[in-house]
Scaffold this motif. Structure first.
Motif, PDB file in Angstrom:
ATOM      1  N   SER A  44      28.708   9.251  27.556  1.00 32.81           N
ATOM      2  CA  SER A  44      28.385  10.044  26.465  1.00 32.81           C
ATOM      3  C   SER A  44      28.372   9.214  25.226  1.00 32.81           C
ATOM      4  O   SER A  44      28.713   7.983  25.511  1.00 32.81           O
ATOM      5  CB  SER A  44      29.257  11.077  26.329  1.00 32.81           C
ATOM      6  OG  SER A  44      30.575  10.545  26.235  1.00 32.81           O
ATOM      7  N   GLY A  46      30.232   9.319  22.440  1.00 33.65           N
ATOM      8  CA  GLY A  46      31.706   9.103  22.372  1.00 33.65           C
ATOM      9  C   GLY A  46      32.305   8.000  23.536  1.00 33.65           C
ATOM     10  O   GLY A  46      32.782   7.154  22.690  1.00 33.65           O
ATOM     11  N   THR A  70      32.205   6.668  13.609  1.00 32.05           N
ATOM     12  CA  THR A  70      32.289   8.099  14.109  1.00 32.05           C
ATOM     13  C   THR A  70      30.789   8.973  13.902  1.00 32.05           C
ATOM     14  O   THR A  70      30.958  10.067  14.284  1.00 32.05           O
ATOM     15  CB  THR A  70      33.460   8.895  13.418  1.00 32.05           C
ATOM     16  OG1 THR A  70      33.021   9.022  12.039  1.00 32.05           O
ATOM     17  CG2 THR A  70      34.728   8.207  13.668  1.00 32.05           C
ATOM     18  N   LEU A  73      29.481  11.912  16.393  1.00 21.31           N
ATOM     19  CA  LEU A  73      30.431  12.289  17.362  1.00 21.31           C
ATOM     20  C   LEU A  73      30.972  13.649  17.061  1.00 21.31           C
ATOM     21  O   LEU A  73      30.831  13.965  15.837  1.00 21.31           O
ATOM     22  CB  LEU A  73      31.558  11.106  17.491  1.00 21.31           C
ATOM     23  CG  LEU A  73      31.182   9.773  17.805  1.00 21.31           C
ATOM     24  CD1 LEU A  73      32.440   9.082  17.820  1.00 21.31           C
ATOM     25  CD2 LEU A  73      30.585   9.659  19.134  1.00 21.31           C
ATOM     26  N   ASP A  74      31.474  14.426  18.033  1.00 24.37           N
ATOM     27  CA  ASP A  74      31.904  15.855  17.950  1.00 24.37           C
ATOM     28  C   ASP A  74      33.443  15.590  16.900  1.00 24.37           C
ATOM     29  O   ASP A  74      33.843  14.270  17.177  1.00 24.37           O
ATOM     30  CB  ASP A  74      31.868  16.646  19.262  1.00 24.37           C
ATOM     31  CG  ASP A  74      32.765  16.151  20.280  1.00 24.37           C
ATOM     32  OD1 ASP A  74      33.896  15.458  19.964  1.00 24.37           O
ATOM     33  OD2 ASP A  74      32.250  15.917  21.201  1.00 24.37           O
ATOM     34  N   ILE A  75      33.907  16.474  16.940  1.00 22.95           N
ATOM     35  CA  ILE A  75      35.399  16.591  16.266  1.00 22.95           C
ATOM     36  C   ILE A  75      36.394  15.977  16.702  1.00 22.95           C
ATOM     37  O   ILE A  75      37.296  15.070  16.511  1.00 22.95           O
ATOM     38  CB  ILE A  75      35.707  18.055  15.814  1.00 22.95           C
ATOM     39  CG1 ILE A  75      34.715  18.804  14.890  1.00 22.95           C
ATOM     40  CG2 ILE A  75      37.120  18.040  15.294  1.00 22.95           C
ATOM     41  CD1 ILE A  75      34.959  20.064  14.572  1.00 22.95           C
ATOM     42  N   ALA A  77      36.182  13.860  19.569  1.00 24.35           N
ATOM     43  CA  ALA A  77      35.814  12.410  19.725  1.00 24.35           C
ATOM     44  C   ALA A  77      36.104  11.689  18.508  1.00 24.35           C
ATOM     45  O   ALA A  77      36.431  10.239  18.490  1.00 24.35           O
ATOM     46  CB  ALA A  77      34.315  12.230  20.221  1.00 24.35           C
ATOM     47  N   LYS A  78      35.599  12.145  17.426  1.00 25.17           N
ATOM     48  CA  LYS A  78      35.950  11.322  16.103  1.00 25.17           C
ATOM     49  C   LYS A  78      37.400  11.235  15.968  1.00 25.17           C
ATOM     50  O   LYS A  78      38.034  10.168  15.428  1.00 25.17           O
ATOM     51  CB  LYS A  78      35.232  12.224  14.834  1.00 25.17           C
ATOM     52  CG  LYS A  78      33.902  12.116  14.669  1.00 25.17           C
ATOM     53  CD  LYS A  78      33.427  12.979  13.257  1.00 25.17           C
ATOM     54  CE  LYS A  78      32.068  13.041  13.154  1.00 25.17           C
ATOM     55  NZ  LYS A  78      31.783  13.506  11.853  1.00 25.17           N
ATOM     56  N   ASP A 102      30.975   9.196   6.185  1.00 23.72           N
ATOM     57  CA  ASP A 102      32.120  10.230   6.607  1.00 23.72           C
ATOM     58  C   ASP A 102      33.180   9.817   5.737  1.00 23.72           C
ATOM     59  O   ASP A 102      33.988   9.156   5.940  1.00 23.72           O
ATOM     60  CB  ASP A 102      32.228  10.109   8.093  1.00 23.72           C
ATOM     61  CG  ASP A 102      32.815  11.296   8.466  1.00 23.72           C
ATOM     62  OD1 ASP A 102      33.946  11.975   7.558  1.00 23.72           O
ATOM     63  OD2 ASP A 102      32.756  11.973   9.599  1.00 23.72           O
TER      64      ASP A 102
END
Length: 224
Positions: A44, A46, A70, A73-75, A77-78, A102
């Motif tokens: 993936s 991430g 980041t 990436l989803d929350i 993974a971040k 970000d």
């Protein structure tokens, strides 16, 4: 993918014991063993980010440059990437320089921030300092049983605040107070509230770095 790390070990001439130590640490912060045996094409975004980060750190560089680490990436993974970066900095004292749009990356990772606008440096300093200098608006949330209690409060009269220095908003059984901390202190505001009404809970919020940066780029504050 495991072979890629072994190749990097040879390229960077990392000794066996140091390689083992670093791989164990990188696995602890990046959870590499969950996917290290998988083909790269199956990873993936991430996982690829974590693998790239581990590869960059295998030879223990003094400085690590990260470009939007980041992004996409989803929350979860971040959060994992940020915790890994902080862990690496703490363990090996690696200086991390990152470019990012970000602002949560900035809030969570950075002590020092450099802002660039149209190729010109407009700020270079600590996150804490920019908040102190330009984050003049404080926010307090007051929870009560009965919203009629709020009628007892008159902040403008009590603290001689102008309209632009105070904003009030009622949400269910909560009062959101936004005020200019240069005109009145948090302690004075809270002390006044507690003398006037019965309070269930109080939450104090710092000025968000996003709001400060927005004002800077829109020339709503004077930089000096």
């Amino acid at each position: 993918m495991e072979e890629s790390f072994l190749i990097l070990k040879e390229i960077y001439e990392v000794e066996d014991d140091l390689y083992k130590e670093r791989m164990e640490f990188l696995d602890s912060v990046l959870e590499l063993n969950k996917f290290i045996s998988s083909p790269v094409r199956t990873l993936s975004l991430g996982q690829r980010m974590r693998a790239d980060l581990a590869a960059a750190l295998l030879h223990n560089p003094k400085v690590l440059y990260l470009d939007e680490p980041t992004i996409g990436l989803d929350i979860i993974a971040k959060a994992n990437i940020r915790e890994a970066i902080k862990g690496i900095n703490a363990k090996y004292k690696t200086t991390v320089i990152l470019t990012t749009h970000d602002l949560d990356d900035i809030e969570n990772l950075c002590e020092r921030m450099i802002m660039i606008d149209n190729g010109k440096k407009i700020y270079d300093g600590e996150i804490k300092a920019i908040k102190e200098k330009y984050g003049e608006i404080k926010k307090i949330k007051i929870d009560v049983k009965n919203i009629d209690e709020f009628e007892k409060l008159d902040f403008r009269k009590e603290f001689n605040l102008e309209k632009e220095d105070l904003k009030l908003n009622i949400e269910k059984n909560s009062l959101i107070i936004e005020f200019n901390r240069k005109k009145s202190s948090v302690s004075d505001i809270i002390s006044y509230i507690l003398k006037k009404i019965d309070v269930l809970d109080i939450n104090i919020f710092e000025t968000e770095i996003e709001e400060i940066i927005r004002k800077i780029y829109k020339n709503e504050v004077e930089m000096n």
